[in-house]
Design an enzyme around this catalytic site. Structure first.
Site, PDB file in Angstrom:
ATOM      1  CE  LYS A   1      -9.479  -1.079 -22.735  1.00 50.15           C
ATOM      2  NZ  LYS A   1      -9.967  -1.876 -21.618  1.00 50.15           N
TER       3      LYS A   1
ATOM      4  CB  ALA B   1       4.755  -0.926 -11.016  1.00 47.94           C
ATOM      5  CD  GLN B   2       2.976   3.839  -5.436  1.00 49.08           C
ATOM      6  OE1 GLN B   2       3.136   3.319  -4.338  1.00 49.08           O
ATOM      7  NE2 GLN B   2       2.089   4.786  -5.649  1.00 49.08           N
TER       8      GLN B   2
ATOM      9  NE  ARG C   1       1.602  -6.703  -2.062  1.00 52.33           N
ATOM     10  CZ  ARG C   1       2.060  -6.354  -3.238  1.00 52.33           C
ATOM     11  NH1 ARG C   1       1.405  -6.701  -4.323  1.00 52.33           N
ATOM     12  NH2 ARG C   1       3.153  -5.640  -3.347  1.00 52.33           N
TER      13      ARG C   1
ATOM     14  CG  HIS D   1      -2.281  -4.537  -6.233  1.00 52.91           C
ATOM     15  ND1 HIS D   1      -2.037  -3.263  -6.722  1.00 52.91           N
ATOM     16  CD2 HIS D   1      -1.060  -5.139  -6.154  1.00 52.91           C
ATOM     17  CE1 HIS D   1      -0.730  -3.107  -6.920  1.00 52.91           C
ATOM     18  NE2 HIS D   1      -0.121  -4.230  -6.599  1.00 52.91           N
TER      19      HIS D   1
ATOM     20  CD  GLU E   1      -2.801  -7.935 -13.059  1.00 48.85           C
ATOM     21  OE1 GLU E   1      -2.213  -6.861 -13.282  1.00 48.85           O
ATOM     22  OE2 GLU E   1      -3.765  -8.039 -12.278  1.00 48.85           O
TER      23      GLU E   1
HETATM   24  C1  SIN Z   1       3.789  -1.872  -4.232  1.00 43.39           C
HETATM   25  O1  SIN Z   1       4.612  -1.001  -4.479  1.00 43.39           O
HETATM   26  O2  SIN Z   1       3.376  -2.080  -3.106  1.00 43.39           O
HETATM   27  C2  SIN Z   1       3.249  -2.697  -5.362  1.00 43.39           C
HETATM   28  C3  SIN Z   1       4.251  -3.642  -5.838  1.00 43.39           C
HETATM   29  C4  SIN Z   1       3.618  -4.934  -6.256  1.00 43.39           C
HETATM   30  O3  SIN Z   1       2.444  -4.980  -6.577  1.00 43.39           O
HETATM   31  O4  SIN Z   1       4.310  -5.950  -6.209  1.00 43.39           O
END
Ligand code: SIN
Length: 548
Positions: A34, A45-46, A284, A345, A369
């Protein structure tokens, strides 16, 4: 013009490219991307990839943490598959050239394993705090060098092409129509199988950590085509997005809390232990809800993520990307707590698939996802999403390689896209007005805390907007914005329907009217599809899907 491949993949993130690399061993793959390479959610992604890598960890422990986080809705066979396939998936990435961070100790060069909420062990493989970028740049390079893969950028997929029987029931997915964004040209793409790897739908909400392309395109296309959808009420809000007018929902990785960061109220008080014994490292759903509750109670607009007790040199070395961005915004995490708020998220629900990535429509796979595989249940465990993308990218490729050998050959070409009597829009304000309204509506009525009244209001409003958007869609020549608006309106509708159906609180779905878990009536996936009147209807069917 019709373009053909053995495998048509829609989406160029981690799941799509993993599928493509495996499928390319046996046939031609077209990937419709896209945006450009760096715009996927995978690239952003971190945190990292959760997998069992140390002596003191076990698959059972990773399974246990995933199941606990998923609040009773994870599919145990899928959890077993993903957790046990992790080390192998990592090995494949390393073979492509991905470099994960290692311990500094010369005598122990093993991987540096991070910790995140809900994990009882250190098991997050990472590359500094830009894991997604490291993985994606390596994979994109490998995919673009593979002669059997053709990646086409700036493509907005519009609709799936479905062969139907005389009664209109879907028989098989043939491919998709897609628009080249710059020219607006709409082409027909056919695959012996089609794979949706289009990512999530964070843009359904006003505040999201997702990239701009996350408008639920695959989910909406699959739903329109008649596919079964599951668990769309479970939308994960990441607890710690930077609260700053210029930050555009910049994520502050959960790994910060994994290394010792503490969430505090504006007055400096630690508050998470009131909600869960794991404090700032609870899952979370719990952390985001606790923040939401405190903000509403106090009238504050953010809470604080305090890293100041940690060694400043360690912080800069472990989190270079976050440190750099914060400093650009005038925030130094070494000396001051960072203002944070939750933001949409991750969609735990999506296109319902079985353990091979098959959707309910023969010839259509869904991965990443955009899919609901059963791995995440009612709340995804941190860093389990990239793992799922890798495992299901491969599993679906393997299944599709054998399926396309047996699948009936395509008979002729599907018709080209027909613009009918559509004309250029003279009122693009309709599009921007509806975008804004849907995102506000979802944030205010279908966010972290829901109620019957809020959901009823949301439903009334979305139904009105759906009619208006549908009419506009047929009358005017398509633009990417209009395609996305149509998709977010459909995903919003599905989230609302699924949330109204679940009259209990579980995982990410919390409602004031039914604040308790109700295992007797609701320990089951919410499955829906497009009903005869065009609106979603709840259904009950079994997995796996039989495509014979
Ligand atoms: C994050 O680095 O907090 C995101 C990783 C995730 O979404 O699992």
């Amino acid at each position: 013009m019709t373009r053909k491949a053995d495998f048509l993949v829609i989406g160029g993130g981690l799941a799509g490219l993993t599928f493509a690399m495996h499928a390319a061993k046996t046939g031609k793959v077209i990937v419709l991307n896209k945006a450009s390479d760096e715009d996927s959610a995978s690239d952003k992604a971190q945190g990292g990839i959760a997998t069992v890598m140390s002596e003191d960890d076990s698959f059972e422990s990773h399974e246990h943490d995933t199941l606990r986080s998923g609040a009773g809705l994870c599919h145990e066979d899928v959890v077993k598959l993903c957790t046990s396939s992790g080390p192998n998936a990592i090995e494949e990435l390393v073979r492509f050239g991905v470099e994960f961070s290692r311990n500094k100790d010369q005598n122990d060069p093993s991987y540096d394993l991070g910790k995140e909420g809900g994990h009882s062990k250190r098991r997050i493989l990472h590359a500094g705090d830009f894991t997604g970028h490291e993985v994606m740049t390596t994979l994109v390079k490998a995919a673009r060098a593979e002669p059997n893969i053709e990646v086409l950028d700036h493509q907005t997929a519009i609709d799936l092409i479905i062969q139907r029987d005389d009664a209109g029931n879907p028989l098989r997915c043939l491919g998709a129509y897609s628009m080249e964004q710059k020219s607006g040209a709409i082409e027909t793409f056919c695959g012996r199988c089609t794979v949706l790897a289009t990512g999530g739908a964070g843009k359904v909400y006003l505040y999201t950590s997702n990239p701009d392309i996350a408008s639920g395109d695959g989910m909406a296309m699959a739903y329109r085509a008649g596919a079964e959808m599951a668990n769309l009420e479970f939308v994960q809000f990441h607890p710690t997005c930077l609260y700053h007018p210029e930050a555009k929902s910049f994520l502050l990785s959960e790994a910060l809390r994994g290394e010792g960061g503490v969430l505090r109220l504006a007055n400096g008080e630690e508050f998470l232990h009131k909600y869960d014994e794991r404090g700032s490292l609870a899952t979370r759903d719990i952390v985001a809800r606790a923040i939401d509750h405190e903000l509403k109670k106090r009238g504050d607009d953010h809470v604080l993520l305090d890293m100041t007790a940690l060694d400043p040199d360690f912080l800069v070395e472990r989190f270079p990307n976050i440190h750099k961005r914060c400093m650009e915004l005038g925030l130094d995490m070494r000396t001051q707590p960072l203002p944070v708020v939750p933001a949409a998220h991750y969609f735990c629900g999506g296109i319902r698939t079985d353990i091979n990535g098959r959707s309910s429509l023969p010839g259509l796979y869904a991965i990443g996802e955009s899919a609901c595989t059963g791995f995440h249940g009612a709340n995804r465990l941190a860093s389990n999403s990239l793992l799922e993308a890798l495992v299901f990218g491969k599993a679906a490729a393997q299944d599709s390689i054998s399926w396309i050998e047996k699948a009936p050959a395509l008979r002729g070409d599907p018709p080209d896209w027909d613009t009918g009597s559509a004309v250029d829009s003279d009122e693009m304000v309709v599009v921007s007005q509806n975008w804004d309204e849907i995102r506000r509506l979802m944030t205010n009525y279908v966010g972290i805390v829901r109620s019957d009244k809020r959901l009823d209001r949301a439903l009334r409003r979305i139904n009105m907007m759906l009619d208006e958007i549908q009419e506009y869609y047929w009358n005017f020549i398509l633009t990417s914005d209009l395609v996305e608006l149509r998709n977010i309106s459909i995903v919003a509708q599905l989230v609302i329907h699924a949330a109204r159906h679940r009259k209990e609180s579980r995982g990410l779905h919390y409602t004031l009217d039914y604040p308790k878990l109700d295992d007797k009536n609701f320990k089951t996936d919410t499955v829906l599809k497009k009903g005869p009147d065009g609106s979603p209807e709840m259904i009950k069917t079994d997995l796996p899907y039989d495509w014979s």
